[in-house]
Design an enzyme around this catalytic site. Structure first.
Site, PDB file in Angstrom:
ATOM      1  N   SER A 130      -7.725   0.915  15.189  1.00  0.00           N
ATOM      2  CA  SER A 130      -7.721   0.956  13.719  1.00  0.00           C
ATOM      3  C   SER A 130      -7.784  -0.462  13.167  1.00  0.00           C
ATOM      4  CB  SER A 130      -6.419   1.627  13.263  1.00  0.00           C
ATOM      5  OG  SER A 130      -6.227   1.471  11.880  1.00  0.00           O
TER       6      SER A 130
ATOM      7  N   TYR B 230       2.307   4.125  12.235  1.00  0.00           N
ATOM      8  CA  TYR B 230       0.862   4.126  12.534  1.00  0.00           C
ATOM      9  C   TYR B 230       0.433   2.721  12.964  1.00  0.00           C
ATOM     10  CZ  TYR B 230      -4.138   5.120  11.875  1.00  0.00           C
ATOM     11  OH  TYR B 230      -5.493   5.289  12.069  1.00  0.00           O
TER      12      TYR B 230
END
Ligand code: NAP
Length: 251
Positions: free
Chosen positions: A143, A156
């Site tokens: 990410s 996350y």
């Protein structure tokens, strides 16, 4: 184009029912691979899209909130297709919450799926290929938050930063077995993962303003890097994470 051919290869993709996972399944099928689609829900749409290409499709229903299903994934692939050559660790979740309010339960949910299962599924996949003396490819879906801190998504960010490091660590141990471990770091892509921020027009537009390419990504934008990292074209690329972000990280 032979370099990018996946004919005769078997690819396991987690989170195959939707979004990036579905797009990668279809792209690998078009490149000739057998598809092992892993998801916790039915995968009928992905199955239909894959079978339209003429490639073979196996669905393994598995909840990846724990490591329990891991043996059935590797065994299922080998039993059906005789191998497990490519693993895409794509399944992932994001929970948005101020850091001061995150519960231990929510923290663990994200870390279990995005980090712990990624490690133990990769371990099982590598063990099989090391024993079978077969070359293999692992692709971790990282990410922008493998590089940046993000806002209101601490678990996350922690998990996606961890798997970028894990990509390097596993390369160092498994490159000698001809196992390539690489990552893809998607920028802002229109999928369920970003639904909440897509629906917040101000946030959507402020993200858009910062993307040099001037548009959010689509799941199809990821597939070029995914095919490259799964194919012979990347045989000497190892331990690296490719950003597919319309230039976001360059700002
Ligand atoms: P998505 O549509 O939310 O896909 C996530 C996938 O993970 C879905 O198939 C989901 O299944 C699956 N999943 C979630 N929890 C699971 C569980 N317990 N067991 C098995 N599968 C589970 O979003 P996406 O964008 O395609 O996400 C794919 C990957 O890309 C994720 O790792 C995400 O973090 C990463 N990523 C996305 C973006 C972006 O902008 N979209 C950016 C950077 C990274 P269900 O449909 O059943 O929930």
């Amino acid at each position: 184009m032979e370099l990018f051919n996946l004919k005769g290869k078997t690819a396991i993709i987690t989170g195959a029912n939707t979004g990036l996972g579905q797009a990668i399944c279809v792209a690998y099928a078009k490149a000739g691979a057998n598809i092992v689609a892993v998801a916790r829900r039915d995968c009928d749409e992905t199955k239909a899209l894959v079978e339209k290409t003429g490639s073979k499709f196996l669905f393994i229903k598995a909840d990846l909130s724990s490591t329990a299903a891991i043996p059935s994934i590797i065994d299922g692939s080998v039993k059906e297709f005789g191998s497990a050559d490519i693993l895409v660790n794509n399944a992932g979740m994001i929970l948005r919450c101020d850091a001061v309010d995150v519960t231990e339960e929510d923290w663990n949910k994200v870390i279990d799926l995005n980090q712990n299962v990624v490690f133990f599924l990769s371990q099982a996949f590598a063990k099989y290929n090391i024993m079978a003396k077969r070359p293999a490819k692992i692709i971790n879906i990282c990410s922008m938050l493998s590089y940046q801190g993000g806002i209101r998504v601490p678990a996350y960010t922690a998990s996606k930063s961890a798997i970028l490091g894990l990509t390097r660590a596993l390369c160092n141990e498994w490159a000698k077995y001809n196992i390539n471990v690489n990552g893809i770091a998607p920028g802002y892509i229109e999928t369920n993962n970003t639904k909440q921020i897509q629906e917040d027009k101000d946030r959507y537009d402020s993200i858009l303003d910062r993307i040099p390419q001037g548009r959010w990504g689509k799941p199809e934008d990821i597939v070029g890097a995914a095919i490259f990292l799964a194919s012979d074209a990347s045989n000497y690329v190892n331990g690296f994470t490719i950003a597919v972000d319309g230039g976001w990280l360059s700002r």
